[in-house]
Design a protein around this motif. Structure first.
Motif, PDB file in Angstrom:
ATOM      1  N   UNK A  54       0.902  -1.164   0.008  1.00  0.00           N
ATOM      2  CA  UNK A  54      -0.139   0.010   0.095  1.00  0.00           C
ATOM      3  C   UNK A  54       0.975   1.177   0.011  1.00  0.00           C
ATOM      4  N   UNK A  55       0.307   2.234  -0.544  1.00  0.00           N
ATOM      5  CA  UNK A  55       1.019   3.556  -0.647  1.00  0.00           C
ATOM      6  C   UNK A  55      -0.081   4.541  -0.318  1.00  0.00           C
ATOM      7  N   UNK A  56       0.194   5.518   0.611  1.00  0.00           N
ATOM      8  CA  UNK A  56      -0.739   6.868   0.644  1.00  0.00           C
ATOM      9  C   UNK A  56       0.050   8.129   0.746  1.00  0.00           C
ATOM     10  N   UNK A  57       0.695   8.647   1.732  1.00  0.00           N
ATOM     11  CA  UNK A  57       1.387   9.606   1.784  1.00  0.00           C
ATOM     12  C   UNK A  57       2.758   9.444   1.140  1.00  0.00           C
ATOM     13  N   UNK A  58       3.357   8.058   1.525  1.00  0.00           N
ATOM     14  CA  UNK A  58       4.435   7.556   0.652  1.00  0.00           C
ATOM     15  C   UNK A  58       5.901   8.338   1.448  1.00  0.00           C
ATOM     16  N   UNK A  59       5.671   9.035   2.428  1.00  0.00           N
ATOM     17  CA  UNK A  59       6.816   9.493   3.203  1.00  0.00           C
ATOM     18  C   UNK A  59       7.897   8.817   3.745  1.00  0.00           C
TER      19      UNK A  59
END
Length: 326
Positions: free
Chosen positions: A27-32
């Protein structure tokens, strides 16, 4: 960086389906955190499932307390009036995390699952690290140990968990809401992380095709009195050497209830239940807190480069609970 496929999920169910079809999906969202791990060739998924546009955001008050959407940005949660008024340790922990730019992008769910900042895990060259390459060893045992843990470590790994938020959630007995191919379940924040006897590369108890959808924090008088104190080597954009999330109520001079959780000292947020029990029923003074911590700190597993953390833990907790220095 290696090639990977990309898919955008419309909602949590679609994300779970995409994950279930590909064992190599992430999964990726903000990716920080994940983007850095991809660039450093630590993570190499075959498919990235983008959940950034799903509706898992927001802060609300539910019947069981505070409910935080997993994709709520750190900055949004920290600024929310309900969080600031009734859960001050959460607000402070969020504000002490990363930098303003990162807090505007990073999500709560990603923050509690971020990976260690151990320099050997993050090294640009291939160094012994059982968390990164199982069976390769732990270079920190004979190398740089300033960030190494005191509790829950072993000869296989001495890395610590970097999340400030997770420490505050542990002190407030938060629950993580999870959705997967087999339905929904809830985990206590401490139970989210792998047990101490797990191999170093196993960091949490989520199964493949499971994702965090929210975080629930009980609304209690104790939570409204909570505090978070972070000790670090520079004033901003730095991970904790030691941090403490605490909450205490005192009735007619006697501690009636107390919570203490530590960060920067273990591979997960570390509750000091023995010290909590020792403090209940007695006075709240720098001396009583130091005495309550003594047995816990006797169990610390120190290395030459991190032994300074033992007195630092004592001073941090005393100051967080009493406002005074020991």
């Amino acid at each position: 960086m290696r090639d990977f496929a990309y898919a955008r999920a419309a909602d949590a169910d679609a994300a779970v389906t995409l994950l279930a079809d590909r064992p190599d999906a992430r999964l990726i969202a903000g990716g920080t955190d994940l983007l850095g791990l991809l660039k450093e060739d630590i993570e190499h998924p075959g498919l990235l499932v983008d959940i950034s546009r799903t509706a898992l955001t927001g802060v609300s008050a539910g019947p069981d307390g505070l409910v935080l959407g997993a994709l709520t940005r750190l900055s949004d949660a920290a600024a929310h009036p309900l969080v600031r008024a009734a859960f001050p340790a959460l607000a402070t922990a969020l504000e002490k995390s990363a930098s303003p730019q990162l807090r505007n992008l990073a999500t709560l769910g990603g923050n509690v699952l971020q990976r260690t900042r151990c320099p050997y895990f993050r090294a640009e060259t291939d160094l012994p690290c059982n968390k990164r390459t199982p069976g390769s060893g732990c270079a920190a045992l004979t190398g740089h140990q300033r960030a190494a843990g005191l509790f829950g470590t072993s000869d296989a790994c001495v890395a610590t968990h970097p999340s400030d938020l997770a420490v505050a959630l542990a002190a407030l007995d938060a629950t993580v809401l999870v959705r997967g191919a087999r339905g929904e379940r809830a985990l206590g924040i401490e139970a989210l992380y792998a047990p101490a006897d797990s191999p170093p590369h196993v960091e949490h108890r989520l199964e493949h095709a499971e994702m965090i959808t929210g975080i629930r924090v009980p609304a209690t008088p104790l939570a409204a009195l909570s505090r978070y104190l972070k000790v670090r080597e520079r004033a901003s954009y730095e991970f904790a050497l030691v941090s403490a999330a605490v909450a205490v109520t005192v009735d007619r001079g006697t501690v009636s209830d107390v919570r203490i959780a530590l960060g920067g000292v273990a591979p997960r947020p570390w509750r000091l239940r023995g010290a909590e029990q020792a403090l209940r029923g007695g006075p709240l003074t720098p001396e009583s807190v130091a005495d309550a911590l003594a047995t816990e700190l006797d169990g610390a597993r120190t290395l030459p480069g991190n032994a300074f953390k033992v007195p630092l833990v004592r001073r941090t907790v005393v100051r967080a609970l009493t406002g005074e220095s020991p």
